[in-house]
Motif scaffolding. Structure first.
Motif, PDB file in Angstrom:
ATOM      1  N   VAL A 236       0.864  -1.184   0.000  1.00 42.02           N
ATOM      2  CA  VAL A 236       0.000   0.000   0.000  1.00 42.02           C
ATOM      3  C   VAL A 236       0.902   1.237   0.000  1.00 42.02           C
ATOM      4  CG1 VAL A 236      -1.802   1.243   1.252  1.00 42.02           C
ATOM      5  CG2 VAL A 236      -1.750  -1.257   1.293  1.00 42.02           C
ATOM      6  N   MET A 237       0.688   2.097  -0.981  1.00 42.94           N
ATOM      7  CA  MET A 237       1.577   3.248  -1.162  1.00 42.94           C
ATOM      8  C   MET A 237       0.868   4.536  -0.767  1.00 42.94           C
ATOM      9  SD  MET A 237       3.643   3.874  -4.677  1.00 42.94           S
ATOM     10  CE  MET A 237       5.163   4.799  -4.741  1.00 42.94           C
ATOM     11  N   TYR A 238       1.574   5.382  -0.059  1.00 43.68           N
ATOM     12  CA  TYR A 238       1.023   6.692   0.300  1.00 43.68           C
ATOM     13  C   TYR A 238       2.110   7.738   0.134  1.00 43.68           C
ATOM     14  CZ  TYR A 238      -1.591  10.294   2.722  1.00 43.68           C
ATOM     15  OH  TYR A 238      -2.264  11.459   3.016  1.00 43.68           O
ATOM     16  N   LEU A 239       1.864   8.756  -0.667  1.00 43.51           N
ATOM     17  CA  LEU A 239       2.830   9.830  -0.909  1.00 43.51           C
ATOM     18  C   LEU A 239       4.243   9.303  -1.170  1.00 43.51           C
ATOM     19  CD1 LEU A 239       1.898  12.687   1.601  1.00 43.51           C
ATOM     20  CD2 LEU A 239       1.739  12.719  -0.879  1.00 43.51           C
ATOM     21  N   GLY A 240       4.347   8.385  -2.123  1.00 46.46           N
ATOM     22  CA  GLY A 240       5.660   7.937  -2.576  1.00 46.46           C
ATOM     23  C   GLY A 240       6.325   6.867  -1.745  1.00 46.46           C
ATOM     24  N   ARG A 241       5.648   6.410  -0.700  1.00 46.08           N
ATOM     25  CA  ARG A 241       6.291   5.417   0.164  1.00 46.08           C
ATOM     26  C   ARG A 241       5.331   4.275   0.495  1.00 46.08           C
ATOM     27  NH1 ARG A 241      10.242   7.618   4.832  1.00 46.08           N
ATOM     28  NH2 ARG A 241      11.351   8.339   3.002  1.00 46.08           N
ATOM     29  N   PHE A 242       5.872   3.073   0.726  1.00 43.13           N
ATOM     30  CA  PHE A 242       5.015   1.967   1.154  1.00 43.13           C
ATOM     31  C   PHE A 242       4.709   2.126   2.641  1.00 43.13           C
ATOM     32  CE2 PHE A 242       6.564  -1.356  -2.204  1.00 43.13           C
ATOM     33  CZ  PHE A 242       5.910  -0.636  -3.180  1.00 43.13           C
ATOM     34  N   VAL A 243       3.412   2.081   3.000  1.00 41.77           N
ATOM     35  CA  VAL A 243       3.051   2.186   4.412  1.00 41.77           C
ATOM     36  C   VAL A 243       2.626   0.834   4.989  1.00 41.77           C
ATOM     37  CG1 VAL A 243       2.470   4.638   4.312  1.00 41.77           C
ATOM     38  CG2 VAL A 243       0.690   2.937   3.871  1.00 41.77           C
ATOM     39  N   GLU A 244       2.301  -0.115   4.097  1.00 41.90           N
ATOM     40  CA  GLU A 244       2.002  -1.464   4.580  1.00 41.90           C
ATOM     41  C   GLU A 244       2.280  -2.468   3.473  1.00 41.90           C
ATOM     42  OE1 GLU A 244      -1.747  -2.041   6.561  1.00 41.90           O
ATOM     43  OE2 GLU A 244      -1.436  -4.212   6.741  1.00 41.90           O
ATOM     44  N   THR A 245       2.855  -3.615   3.838  1.00 41.50           N
ATOM     45  CA  THR A 245       3.038  -4.699   2.871  1.00 41.50           C
ATOM     46  C   THR A 245       2.699  -6.022   3.549  1.00 41.50           C
ATOM     47  OG1 THR A 245       5.348  -5.128   3.477  1.00 41.50           O
ATOM     48  CG2 THR A 245       4.984  -3.525   1.731  1.00 41.50           C
ATOM     49  N   GLY A 246       2.298  -6.986   2.754  1.00 44.64           N
ATOM     50  CA  GLY A 246       2.023  -8.304   3.329  1.00 44.64           C
ATOM     51  C   GLY A 246       1.306  -9.207   2.354  1.00 44.64           C
ATOM     52  N   ASN A 247       1.071 -10.415   2.775  1.00 44.94           N
ATOM     53  CA  ASN A 247       0.283 -11.384   2.045  1.00 44.94           C
ATOM     54  C   ASN A 247      -1.101 -10.790   1.757  1.00 44.94           C
ATOM     55  OD1 ASN A 247      -2.040 -13.363   2.633  1.00 44.94           O
ATOM     56  ND2 ASN A 247      -0.392 -14.704   1.937  1.00 44.94           N
ATOM     57  N   ALA A 248      -1.565 -10.907   0.497  1.00 45.41           N
ATOM     58  CA  ALA A 248      -2.782 -10.196   0.079  1.00 45.41           C
ATOM     59  C   ALA A 248      -3.997 -10.577   0.921  1.00 45.41           C
ATOM     60  CB  ALA A 248      -3.053 -10.473  -1.398  1.00 45.41           C
ATOM     61  N   TYR A 249      -4.167 -11.852   1.166  1.00 44.70           N
ATOM     62  CA  TYR A 249      -5.349 -12.314   1.898  1.00 44.70           C
ATOM     63  C   TYR A 249      -5.355 -11.754   3.317  1.00 44.70           C
ATOM     64  CZ  TYR A 249      -8.573 -15.419   4.291  1.00 44.70           C
ATOM     65  OH  TYR A 249      -9.599 -15.897   5.053  1.00 44.70           O
ATOM     66  N   GLU A 250      -4.209 -11.875   3.979  1.00 50.74           N
ATOM     67  CA  GLU A 250      -4.148 -11.417   5.371  1.00 50.74           C
ATOM     68  C   GLU A 250      -4.249  -9.903   5.486  1.00 50.74           C
ATOM     69  OE1 GLU A 250      -0.720 -13.264   7.064  1.00 50.74           O
ATOM     70  OE2 GLU A 250      -1.569 -15.246   6.655  1.00 50.74           O
ATOM     71  N   LEU A 251      -3.602  -9.225   4.543  1.00 54.42           N
ATOM     72  CA  LEU A 251      -3.637  -7.763   4.571  1.00 54.42           C
ATOM     73  C   LEU A 251      -5.080  -7.254   4.407  1.00 54.42           C
ATOM     74  CD1 LEU A 251      -1.099  -5.358   3.031  1.00 54.42           C
ATOM     75  CD2 LEU A 251      -3.469  -5.074   2.386  1.00 54.42           C
ATOM     76  N   CYS A 252      -5.848  -7.926   3.551  1.00 51.83           N
ATOM     77  CA  CYS A 252      -7.229  -7.483   3.334  1.00 51.83           C
ATOM     78  C   CYS A 252      -8.152  -7.930   4.462  1.00 51.83           C
ATOM     79  CB  CYS A 252      -7.750  -7.999   1.990  1.00 51.83           C
ATOM     80  SG  CYS A 252      -6.892  -7.247   0.618  1.00 51.83           S
ATOM     81  N   ARG A 253      -7.841  -9.065   5.068  1.00 50.36           N
ATOM     82  CA  ARG A 253      -8.684  -9.571   6.150  1.00 50.36           C
ATOM     83  C   ARG A 253      -8.497  -8.729   7.402  1.00 50.36           C
ATOM     84  NH1 ARG A 253      -7.754 -14.366   9.865  1.00 50.36           N
ATOM     85  NH2 ARG A 253      -5.688 -13.585   9.454  1.00 50.36           N
ATOM     86  N   GLU A 254      -7.240  -8.368   7.648  1.00 47.44           N
ATOM     87  CA  GLU A 254      -6.951  -7.613   8.860  1.00 47.44           C
ATOM     88  C   GLU A 254      -5.899  -6.535   8.574  1.00 47.44           C
ATOM     89  OE1 GLU A 254      -5.232  -8.259  13.316  1.00 47.44           O
ATOM     90  OE2 GLU A 254      -5.038  -9.862  11.870  1.00 47.44           O
ATOM     91  N   PRO A 255      -6.349  -5.429   7.958  1.00 46.66           N
ATOM     92  CA  PRO A 255      -5.389  -4.372   7.630  1.00 46.66           C
ATOM     93  C   PRO A 255      -4.828  -3.736   8.892  1.00 46.66           C
ATOM     94  CG  PRO A 255      -7.632  -3.637   7.244  1.00 46.66           C
ATOM     95  CD  PRO A 255      -7.725  -5.091   7.563  1.00 46.66           C
ATOM     96  N   LEU A 256      -3.540  -3.429   8.887  1.00 45.53           N
ATOM     97  CA  LEU A 256      -2.915  -2.872  10.082  1.00 45.53           C
ATOM     98  C   LEU A 256      -2.846  -1.353  10.038  1.00 45.53           C
ATOM     99  CD1 LEU A 256       0.056  -5.408  10.367  1.00 45.53           C
ATOM    100  CD2 LEU A 256      -2.062  -5.396  11.698  1.00 45.53           C
TER     101      LEU A 256
END
Ligand SMILES: Nc1ncnc2c1ncn2[C@@H]1O[C@H](COP(=O)(O)OP(=O)(O)OP(=O)(O)O)[C@@H](O)[C@H]1O
Ligand SMILES: [Mg+2]
Length: 329
Positions: A236-256
């Motif tokens: 997940v990118m915000y203003l030129g930087r990644f703010v969150e990365t992870g396995n797609a399923y887990e990231l969508c199930r429980e975004p941090l």
């Protein structure tokens, strides 16, 4: 067990643009379109990059492929270093041309990416001839075959870009990328201008092609709902930087990250029993030339505290394989 092999490795990638008409002490003010991005893509996988309009997704894709000069960082493709700004290394012209055969890009705007004066045979054959994909006598048959893989008739070869619908033009963009026989494709919002049913046709086509031709994708989108079911990993990118990365399923199930939570809360619900509260982001996305101090998201974050205004959080492992750039973790 055999280890997955890394196809693309991006480290500390930066792309800054000088802001026109500004002069500050020590030089021009800079718009930081891509500001220190690192990730790797495993062979055969789909990595998704999502974020709002203007956060630097297209610039990142173009910089990786060296379609624009990088301001910092390095990119390695298999065992080749495409560039390493700090290490002052750069791939030679001939090698770059060879690599362009292996790495292709499907562009966001299918209309302006195609030359209106060239018929589709010309569009497809250009790369085929340049990279000597097939012998001269069979270029036409080869292009017709690639078109058929993308769901278009041979007669399309003699038509011009304006004679096609948006969905068909996107298929042509895919065919052009496939024609040179790539291993890796950067897909920049390939379905953004299409209505939902055509969008899913194109996504399914891309999935089939990936399986049949053992491709690897870097898939850029502003819509987390689109990439959710499609990608293995998401950044997940915000203003030129990644703010969150992870396995797609887990990231969508429980975004941090609060930003990811807001993006996901805006995805329409498909399950009628599911209850979800929309999180509205305050204000609009700041300019890349005026990135807020501290955490760059704090001006829109509902959890922002004093520390967030002062100290920028780095990506840290919040759960196994899950990284977030947030002081909450
Ligand atoms: N050639 C350029 N010169 C100056 N600024 C640029 C240039 N290309 C992009 N930018 C700026 O860089 C930032 C990121 O743009 P980019 O096109 O990469 O965003 P994006 O995430 O792809 O957005 P979208 O979802 O709208 O396609 C924007 O602020 C844009 O204005
Ligand atoms: Mg873009």
């Amino acid at each position: 067990m055999e280890e997955q092999s890394t196809l693309l490795k991006v480290s500390g990638l930066k792309k800054y643009f000088p802001v026109k008409g500004t002069q500050i002490i020590g030089g021009k003010r800079m718009l930081k379109a891509v500001d220190d991005v690192s990730f790797s893509v495993e062979k055969g996988s789909i990595m998704g990059v999502i974020g709002e309009s203007g956060c630097g997704k297209s610039t990142m894709g173009r910089t990786i492929l060296k379609l624009t000069e990088p301001s910092g960082g390095s990119v390695r493709y298999k065992d080749k270093i495409l560039f390493d700004v700090e290490g002052r290394q750069e791939i030679g012209k001939k090698e770059l041309l060879k690599t362009r055969k292996e790495i292709q890009m499907i562009f966001q705007d299918s209309y302006s990416a195609l030359d209106p004066r060239q018929n589709i045979l010309k569009v497809l054959s250009e790369g085929v001839v340049k990279h000597k994909v097939t012998d001269k006598g069979s270029v036409k048959d080869y292009c017709a075959h690639i078109l058929s893989l993308c769901g278009l008739e041979e007669s399309a070869l003699y038509r011009f870009p304006h004679e096609f619908s948006g969905g068909q033009r996107q298929r042509i963009g895919i065919a052009r990328a496939l024609a040179v026989g790539p291993e890796f494709i950067v897909c920049d919002e390939p379905t953004v201008a299409l209505d939902v049913s055509v969008q899913s046709q194109i996504l399914n086509l891309m999935l089939d092609l990936k399986e049949n031709m053992s491709l690897t994708y870097l898939f850029i989108s502003h819509n987390i709902g689109v990439v959710k079911h499609f990608c293995d990993k998401i950044a997940v990118m915000y203003l030129g930087r990644f703010v969150e990365t992870g396995n797609a399923y887990e990231l969508c199930r429980e975004p941090l990250h609060p930003y990811t939570q807001a993006l996901l809360s805006a995805v329409p619900i498909t399950n009628p029993w599911e209850k979800k509260k929309r999180i509205y982001l305050e204000g609009s996305i700041p300019e890349g030339s005026d990135i807020p101090k501290g955490c760059r998201f704090h001006t829109r974050c509902r959890h922002a505290q004093e520390r967030c205004r002062i100290e920028e959080p780095g990506l840290s492992e919040a759960a196994p394989g899950r990284f977030a750039a947030c002081h909450l973790y």
